[in-house]
Design a protein around this motif. Sequence first.
Motif, short mmCIF file in Angstrom:
data_model
loop_
_atom_site.label_atom_id
_atom_site.label_comp_id
_atom_site.label_asym_id
_atom_site.label_seq_id
_atom_site.Cartn_x
_atom_site.Cartn_y
_atom_site.Cartn_z
N ALA A 72 -9.03 3.25 6.26
CA ALA A 72 -9.87 2.67 7.53
C ALA A 72 -10.03 1.05 6.73
O ALA A 72 -10.04 0.13 7.65
CB ALA A 72 -11.46 3.22 7.44
N PHE A 73 -10.33 0.89 5.53
CA PHE A 73 -10.67 -0.72 4.82
C PHE A 73 -9.20 -1.17 5.10
O PHE A 73 -9.35 -2.39 5.76
CB PHE A 73 -10.94 -0.57 3.54
N ALA A 74 -8.12 -0.64 4.62
CA ALA A 74 -6.77 -1.28 4.77
C ALA A 74 -6.35 -1.59 6.07
O ALA A 74 -5.84 -2.82 6.17
CB ALA A 74 -5.92 -0.48 4.09
N LEU A 75 -6.61 -0.69 6.99
CA LEU A 75 -6.13 -1.05 8.46
C LEU A 75 -7.10 -2.08 9.22
O LEU A 75 -6.47 -3.02 9.74
CB LEU A 75 -6.45 0.33 9.34
N GLN A 76 -8.34 -2.17 8.67
CA GLN A 76 -9.04 -3.22 9.30
C GLN A 76 -8.85 -4.83 8.81
O GLN A 76 -8.56 -5.70 9.34
CB GLN A 76 -10.68 -3.08 9.18
N ALA A 77 -8.49 -4.53 7.24
CA ALA A 77 -8.09 -5.88 6.72
C ALA A 77 -6.74 -6.46 7.23
O ALA A 77 -6.67 -7.56 7.47
CB ALA A 77 -7.97 -5.63 5.24
N ALA A 78 -6.00 -5.37 7.49
CA ALA A 78 -4.26 -5.74 8.06
C ALA A 78 -4.70 -6.44 9.37
O ALA A 78 -4.06 -7.37 9.64
CB ALA A 78 -3.58 -4.30 8.01
N ARG A 79 -5.50 -5.66 10.41
CA ARG A 79 -5.74 -6.32 11.67
C ARG A 79 -6.39 -7.44 11.55
O ARG A 79 -6.10 -8.57 12.33
CB ARG A 79 -6.68 -5.06 12.36
N ASP A 80 -7.48 -7.91 10.73
CA ASP A 80 -8.22 -9.13 10.64
C ASP A 80 -7.14 -10.27 10.15
O ASP A 80 -7.21 -11.44 10.74
CB ASP A 80 -9.22 -9.15 9.56
N ARG A 81 -6.22 -9.79 9.37
CA ARG A 81 -5.14 -10.87 8.85
C ARG A 81 -4.04 -11.08 9.61
O ARG A 81 -2.96 -11.64 9.36
CB ARG A 81 -4.98 -10.46 7.55
N ASN A 82 -3.71 -10.10 10.58
CA ASN A 82 -2.62 -10.03 11.30
C ASN A 82 -1.51 -9.63 10.55
O ASN A 82 -0.31 -10.29 10.64
CB ASN A 82 -2.52 -11.38 12.59
N CYS A 83 -1.29 -8.82 9.80
CA CYS A 83 -0.46 -8.49 9.09
C CYS A 83 -0.10 -6.87 8.86
O CYS A 83 -0.72 -6.21 9.77
CB CYS A 83 -0.58 -9.07 7.52
N ASP A 84 1.09 -6.46 8.40
CA ASP A 84 1.48 -5.05 8.32
C ASP A 84 0.73 -4.29 7.01
O ASP A 84 0.57 -5.02 6.18
CB ASP A 84 2.99 -4.70 8.50
N LEU A 85 0.66 -3.12 7.44
CA LEU A 85 0.20 -2.25 6.14
C LEU A 85 1.26 -1.31 5.73
O LEU A 85 1.70 -0.47 6.65
CB LEU A 85 -0.94 -1.35 6.90
N VAL A 86 1.50 -1.12 4.30
CA VAL A 86 2.50 -0.14 3.86
C VAL A 86 2.01 0.72 3.13
O VAL A 86 1.06 0.52 2.35
CB VAL A 86 3.77 -0.82 3.29
N PHE A 87 2.06 2.23 3.34
CA PHE A 87 1.71 3.24 2.60
C PHE A 87 2.56 3.39 1.53
O PHE A 87 3.59 4.07 1.73
CB PHE A 87 1.15 4.42 3.28
N SER A 88 2.18 3.33 0.13
CA SER A 88 2.95 3.40 -0.90
C SER A 88 2.12 3.69 -1.96
O SER A 88 1.61 2.92 -3.01
CB SER A 88 3.69 2.06 -0.90
N PRO A 89 1.88 5.26 -2.11
CA PRO A 89 0.94 5.57 -3.34
C PRO A 89 1.75 5.34 -4.58
O PRO A 89 2.89 5.67 -4.63
CB PRO A 89 0.87 7.18 -3.13
N GLY A 90 0.93 5.02 -5.74
CA GLY A 90 1.66 4.91 -6.91
C GLY A 90 1.56 5.94 -7.79
O GLY A 90 1.93 5.84 -9.09
N CYS A 91 0.81 7.10 -7.40
CA CYS A 91 0.88 8.30 -8.22
C CYS A 91 0.47 9.34 -7.36
O CYS A 91 0.40 9.43 -6.39
CB CYS A 91 -0.40 8.00 -9.30
N ALA A 92 0.77 10.56 -7.99
CA ALA A 92 0.48 12.02 -7.49
C ALA A 92 -1.05 12.29 -6.96
O ALA A 92 -1.80 11.40 -7.81
CB ALA A 92 0.99 13.07 -8.20
#
Length: 64
Positions: free
Chosen positions: A16-36
């Motif tokens: 939710a935080f990342a999606l809102q931040a991406a929307r506010d900044r008009n940029c894309d969001l990539v889901f890339s987990p760094g660990c299991a």
Amino acid sequence: GVLPTKTFTKMQEATAFALQAARDRNCDLVFSPGCASFDEFKNFEARGELFTSLVKEFESSVKI
């Protein structure tokens, strides 16, 4: 340089935080987990499915 970080305990909160931040900044969001995350999810597919459903839920609740 040092990048700002934010810590969340649940993927729902982080997404939710990342999606809102991406929307506010008009940029894309990539889901890339760094660990299991076997402590919360059965496997990587389950984690990806939750992320996808959260994105769809967010998109349906935001007016464009």
